[in-house]
Design a protein around this motif. Structure first.
Motif, mmCIF file in Angstrom:
data_model
loop_
_atom_site.group_PDB
_atom_site.id
_atom_site.type_symbol
_atom_site.label_atom_id
_atom_site.label_comp_id
_atom_site.label_asym_id
_atom_site.label_seq_id
_atom_site.Cartn_x
_atom_site.Cartn_y
_atom_site.Cartn_z
ATOM 1 N N THR A 164 0.799 -1.236 0.000
ATOM 2 C CA THR A 164 0.000 0.000 0.000
ATOM 3 C C THR A 164 0.829 1.283 0.000
ATOM 4 O OG1 THR A 164 -0.188 -0.157 2.419
ATOM 5 C CG2 THR A 164 -1.959 -1.126 1.109
ATOM 6 N N GLY A 165 2.167 1.170 -0.025
ATOM 7 C CA GLY A 165 3.004 2.359 -0.091
ATOM 8 C C GLY A 165 2.797 3.268 1.108
ATOM 9 N N GLY A 166 2.731 4.573 0.861
ATOM 10 C CA GLY A 166 2.443 5.513 1.944
ATOM 11 C C GLY A 166 1.051 5.253 2.491
ATOM 12 N N THR A 167 0.977 4.945 3.788
ATOM 13 C CA THR A 167 -0.290 4.493 4.372
ATOM 14 C C THR A 167 -0.544 5.178 5.706
ATOM 15 O OG1 THR A 167 0.002 2.324 3.340
ATOM 16 C CG2 THR A 167 -1.601 2.472 5.136
ATOM 17 N N VAL A 168 -1.790 5.615 5.904
ATOM 18 C CA VAL A 168 -2.233 6.211 7.162
ATOM 19 C C VAL A 168 -3.506 5.514 7.603
ATOM 20 C CG1 VAL A 168 -3.166 8.297 8.263
ATOM 21 C CG2 VAL A 168 -1.201 8.479 6.722
ATOM 22 N N ILE A 169 -3.593 5.151 8.895
ATOM 23 C CA ILE A 169 -4.818 4.598 9.465
ATOM 24 C C ILE A 169 -5.255 5.514 10.599
ATOM 25 C CG2 ILE A 169 -5.879 2.648 10.675
ATOM 26 C CD1 ILE A 169 -3.992 0.798 9.229
ATOM 27 N N ILE A 170 -6.543 5.842 10.611
ATOM 28 C CA ILE A 170 -7.106 6.739 11.620
ATOM 29 C C ILE A 170 -8.195 6.007 12.393
ATOM 30 C CG2 ILE A 170 -8.318 8.917 12.020
ATOM 31 C CD1 ILE A 170 -7.085 9.971 9.449
ATOM 32 N N ASP A 171 -8.109 6.077 13.717
ATOM 33 C CA ASP A 171 -9.108 5.488 14.602
ATOM 34 C C ASP A 171 -10.232 6.491 14.824
ATOM 35 O OD1 ASP A 171 -10.509 4.216 16.712
ATOM 36 O OD2 ASP A 171 -9.209 5.184 18.192
ATOM 37 N N HIS A 172 -11.478 6.051 14.539
ATOM 38 C CA HIS A 172 -12.646 6.922 14.721
ATOM 39 C C HIS A 172 -13.505 6.489 15.899
ATOM 40 C CE1 HIS A 172 -11.503 8.550 10.865
ATOM 41 N NE2 HIS A 172 -11.724 7.406 10.260
ATOM 42 N N GLY A 173 -13.073 5.466 16.631
ATOM 43 C CA GLY A 173 -13.784 5.033 17.821
ATOM 44 C C GLY A 173 -14.599 3.771 17.642
ATOM 45 N N HIS A 174 -14.684 2.968 18.728
ATOM 46 C CA HIS A 174 -15.497 1.753 18.768
ATOM 47 C C HIS A 174 -15.173 0.775 17.638
ATOM 48 C CE1 HIS A 174 -18.923 3.580 21.441
ATOM 49 N NE2 HIS A 174 -17.742 3.510 22.058
ATOM 50 N N GLY A 175 -13.898 0.734 17.238
ATOM 51 C CA GLY A 175 -13.463 -0.206 16.215
ATOM 52 C C GLY A 175 -13.564 0.308 14.795
ATOM 53 N N ILE A 176 -14.123 1.484 14.589
ATOM 54 C CA ILE A 176 -14.219 2.057 13.240
ATOM 55 C C ILE A 176 -12.899 2.742 12.907
ATOM 56 C CG2 ILE A 176 -15.369 3.750 11.782
ATOM 57 C CD1 ILE A 176 -17.100 1.369 12.349
ATOM 58 N N ASN A 177 -12.285 2.330 11.807
ATOM 59 C CA ASN A 177 -11.020 2.930 11.402
ATOM 60 C C ASN A 177 -10.961 3.059 9.890
ATOM 61 O OD1 ASN A 177 -9.386 0.397 10.325
ATOM 62 N ND2 ASN A 177 -10.405 -0.237 12.221
ATOM 63 N N GLY A 178 -10.257 4.082 9.439
ATOM 64 C CA GLY A 178 -10.103 4.345 8.018
ATOM 65 C C GLY A 178 -8.651 4.275 7.599
ATOM 66 N N ALA A 179 -8.383 3.665 6.430
ATOM 67 C CA ALA A 179 -7.025 3.539 5.899
ATOM 68 C C ALA A 179 -6.921 4.285 4.573
ATOM 69 C CB ALA A 179 -6.659 2.076 5.712
ATOM 70 N N TYR A 180 -5.816 5.020 4.410
ATOM 71 C CA TYR A 180 -5.560 5.820 3.218
ATOM 72 C C TYR A 180 -4.234 5.338 2.638
ATOM 73 C CZ TYR A 180 -8.970 8.795 5.647
ATOM 74 O OH TYR A 180 -10.085 9.268 6.297
#
Length: 278
Positions: A208-224
């Motif tokens: 995935t190369g440059g990758t960021v994961i953000i935690d939004h709470g209660h197990g919801i997370n987003g990956a870029y």
């Protein structure tokens, strides 16, 4: 005050279940309010009365201070999902949720060089380590309620890939695509779709190369993924719409684009179904 605002935001959400013509089987039971998408890749948000505990299948559903909760369904979720609700006195109610099936685009590509289908053996240990770090970030269960703030488009550009599609390369089924691809020139700003805390930031992940994961709470997370530039660090709090990096073609990518994914723990959600039309 923050929790009160979050509760009000939850009440203001559209009644997705009604909008999607969900079956009566998914009507919320006593003590539960929910709105959402009861289909493969869908997400459901709601609130439980004090003292109630929820379990979807074998997974406990985290609850906020006012009973806020969220859960989702995977790409190949069976037609029925068991949900149990336990009261403070130990009484348990069991429901069977009806999950709508979806059709996905399947592409068959033959004649590719083997190196483009299977990574070299010497890289397998690196890939294993990176996958373990990403999996750990996705298992974080924080009390944050950022997911109540909704989502905005993380980048500007046409959609070039959708959730659930799958390729069969040289006769071998590859892992389905679990994200939303947005095509854009290298350097195009990438924004946090909703607020949260950065739990993973790496400029060079094999796939995935440059990758960021953000935690939004209660197990919801987003990956870029496939970012040409990573502008945030682990532990950093970001606001909705804040720039976190730039579109690129790093990792295993054939051209510049953003691959944006959403999870409920290890359950892959369809990010496009969370977004407003544009």
């Amino acid at each position: 005050m923050r929790w009160l605002m979050a509760a009000l935001m939850l009440l203001a959400l559209p009644t997705w279940a009604q909008a999607n013509n969900q079956a009566p089987a998914n009507q919320a039971p006593a003590g539960i309010e929910w709105r959402g998408d009861f289909s493969q890749g869908g997400l459901v948000q709601g609130r439980a009365a004090p003292g109630l505990k929820l379990k979807l299948g074998e997974r406990e559903v985290p609850l906020g201070p006012n009973g806020e909760f969220v859960f989702g369904f995977g790409r190949d979720e069976p037609a029925e999902a068991p949900l149990s609700i336990r009261a403070a006195d130990g009484r348990e109610t069991k429901l069977t949720l009806s999950i709508a099936k979806r059709q996905y685009d399947i592409q068959r590509i033959d004649g590719l060089p083997p190196a483009q289908v299977t990574p070299p053996a010497e890289l397998l240990e690196r890939i294993k380590r990176e996958n373990a770090r990403i999996a750990a970030a996705r298992q974080i269960n924080s009390p944050r309620l950022d997911y109540l703030g909704g989502w905005v488009w993380p980048a500007d550009g046409p959609v070039s890939g959708v959730y659930g599609s799958q390729r069969i390369l040289n006769g071998e089924p590859r892992q389905p695509h679990f994200g939303l691809d947005i095509a854009a020139p290298t350097g195009t700003p990438v924004r946090a779709s909703t607020a949260g805390v950065v739990t993973f930031a790496d400029k060079d992940v094999y796939y995935t190369g440059g990758t960021v994961i953000i935690d939004h709470g209660h197990g919801i997370n987003g990956a870029y993924s496939h970012l040409s530039r990573v502008d945030v660090k682990v532990g950093q709090t970001v606001k909705q719409g804040e720039q976190i990096g730039a579109v690129g073609a790093t990792g295993r990518a054939t051209g510049p684009h953003l691959d944006w994914r959403m999870n409920w723990f290890d359950v892959r959600l369809d990010p496009q179904r969370l977004l407003p039309p544009r």
